[in-house]
Write a protein that holds these residues in place. Sequence first.
Motif, short mmCIF file in Angstrom:
data_model
loop_
_atom_site.label_atom_id
_atom_site.label_comp_id
_atom_site.label_asym_id
_atom_site.label_seq_id
_atom_site.Cartn_x
_atom_site.Cartn_y
_atom_site.Cartn_z
N UNK A 151 0.83 -1.21 0.00
CA UNK A 151 0.00 0.00 0.00
C UNK A 151 0.86 1.26 0.00
N UNK A 152 1.90 1.27 0.83
CA UNK A 152 2.76 2.45 0.90
C UNK A 152 3.52 2.66 -0.41
N UNK A 153 3.97 1.57 -1.05
CA UNK A 153 4.66 1.71 -2.34
C UNK A 153 3.70 2.16 -3.43
N UNK A 154 2.49 1.62 -3.39
CA UNK A 154 1.50 1.94 -4.42
C UNK A 154 1.05 3.40 -4.35
N UNK A 155 0.89 3.92 -3.14
CA UNK A 155 0.31 5.26 -2.97
C UNK A 155 1.34 6.32 -2.62
N UNK A 156 2.47 5.93 -2.05
CA UNK A 156 3.44 6.91 -1.57
C UNK A 156 3.01 7.58 -0.28
N UNK A 157 2.01 7.03 0.38
CA UNK A 157 1.46 7.60 1.61
C UNK A 157 1.68 6.60 2.75
N UNK A 158 2.16 7.06 3.90
CA UNK A 158 2.48 6.12 4.98
C UNK A 158 1.25 5.63 5.74
N UNK A 159 1.33 4.41 6.22
CA UNK A 159 0.36 3.89 7.19
C UNK A 159 0.86 4.32 8.57
N UNK A 160 0.10 5.16 9.24
CA UNK A 160 0.53 5.74 10.51
C UNK A 160 0.28 4.81 11.69
N UNK A 161 -0.49 3.77 11.45
CA UNK A 161 -0.73 2.83 12.53
C UNK A 161 -1.83 1.85 12.20
N UNK A 162 -1.82 0.75 12.94
CA UNK A 162 -2.87 -0.27 12.86
C UNK A 162 -3.48 -0.38 14.25
N UNK A 163 -4.74 0.01 14.36
CA UNK A 163 -5.40 0.07 15.67
C UNK A 163 -6.21 -1.21 15.88
N UNK A 164 -6.03 -1.87 17.01
CA UNK A 164 -6.72 -3.14 17.23
C UNK A 164 -8.22 -2.99 17.46
N UNK A 165 -8.94 -4.04 17.17
CA UNK A 165 -10.38 -4.09 17.46
C UNK A 165 -10.56 -4.14 18.97
N UNK A 166 -11.43 -3.27 19.49
CA UNK A 166 -11.66 -3.23 20.93
C UNK A 166 -13.13 -3.46 21.23
N UNK A 167 -13.39 -4.34 22.16
CA UNK A 167 -14.75 -4.59 22.62
C UNK A 167 -15.00 -3.86 23.93
N UNK A 168 -16.25 -3.56 24.19
CA UNK A 168 -16.69 -3.05 25.49
C UNK A 168 -15.96 -1.79 25.93
#
Length: 512
Positions: free
Chosen positions: A213-230
């Motif tokens: 994704x970063x190579x394709x778009x040239x835009x960084x992924x700033x983070x991956x946020x986990x799924x949170x319940x409750x």
Amino acid sequence: MSLRLMVQGTSSDVGKSLLCTALCRIFARKGYRVAPFKSQNMALNSYVTSDGKEIGRAQGVQAEAAGVEATVDMNPILLKPKGDMTSQVVVRGVPLQDMSAVEYRQNYIPQALQVVKESLDRLRSEFEVLIIEGAGSPAEINLKSRDIANMKIAELADAPVILVADIDRGGVFASIVGTLELLEAAERNRVKGFIINKFRGDIRLLAPGIDWLEKRTGIPVLGVVPYRRNLYIESEDSVVLDSLTAAAAGQNQIDVAVIRFPFISNFTDVDPLRFEPDVSLRFVADVDQLGMPDLVILPGTKNTVDDLVWLKRSGLAEAIRCRAKDGRVLGICGGYQMLGSRLFDPDFVESDLPELEGLGLLDVTTRFLPQKTTVQAQGTVLTLPAQSAVLSGLPVEGYEIHMGQSERGKRVAPFCRLESENGRKQEEGAVNETGTVIGTYLHGILHNDSFRRILLDQIRIGKGLAPLETTVSNHRRRQEAFDEWADTVETELDMERLFSIMKMFEERSVIK
């Protein structure tokens, strides 16, 4: 000048509101004076400001996370759907009129944009950091020409855009790349980072996709946020109720059934019950799901008349009347109005029915009026009869949002005495002769810890169970939830890079 950041999504319900809530808390903890902003919000969950104005509930919650008082500038345009094609348009906290989608887009958008610009300018002058939330997706081709919620607002604020995508629903890379492809060049240039939200599993398995994704778009992924319940953070969209709609009661000792009206609003009134250790909370949309709950709650609704008609046609009205003989019933706002004997709408404020019979569980009549009541209020529960007597004298606080006035008959007692922020004093609500049916206009009544726990303990005693000694602190849990969620997001995002992006745009604005 202020630091700005706009959070947009590849679609609705990707988690924009919650991420903005976390960012408000993160920057507030760093010592900044922070304000949330959403130019145009479509929601039935609303929030009443201290001066009696109405905004989207998400911005009220975000302001709370930021530690500042919510104002109408944080959500200058609020659309409250009344049907598939019509919404009540609330401008700077005050209802303007009902409009169709076509009428709103063709006739009112230019005026709305000016209102939005004025609110945005005031916030920029008053706060050090603005966390701006978009709506839906910026790539809705049919809506872009009249956009006042996404890229047009980013342009007005000269804010960098972070694009959020929900990986839990699948197709995360396609949704990000597809969104970018549908943006104009200038809009794409404003997107400075991605956040992948609601991730479950081993992050190592996602790494190849992030690299691509970063190579394709040239835009960084700033983070991956986990799924949170409750998370104990109020939700704005009723889609979250899908996970709480159940056909049977849970294993806890008190079964609470909330009626899920088609036009349900301010359903966050019941949120504190989710965290009581002895309560099974479920939302019911079908008579076969109701069962034999200990407590039935009729919540707020944006369209009392239509939802009451639905209640009767579904068979739930009769089922609730039968259950009221042995259980307890609580009606809040529109739910309170339904509990009465009759509803009058001579000016057709709610519907095209001038008069409608209620459930008849309270000796109360309601007349709908064009004027809307929106106030914060506090007071004391009055001396109540029979099974609700133990609630007498308890302090309560909350807020009112309604377009009807209710009048008590001789067979009910008033529920509480309130004093509103505007100085108005009144006896409010109604309780039946046995104390088993309560109706009130006071949203947030179950957010009052002592009231909620004592009500539940009376149900326990009636079932031969001992009362619980502990009380869940609603306020403390909310504050802990803000910090817990902010900790998660701050850990998972590249905050240093995010801050540098915001700083770059601030410096660019100064040069301009």
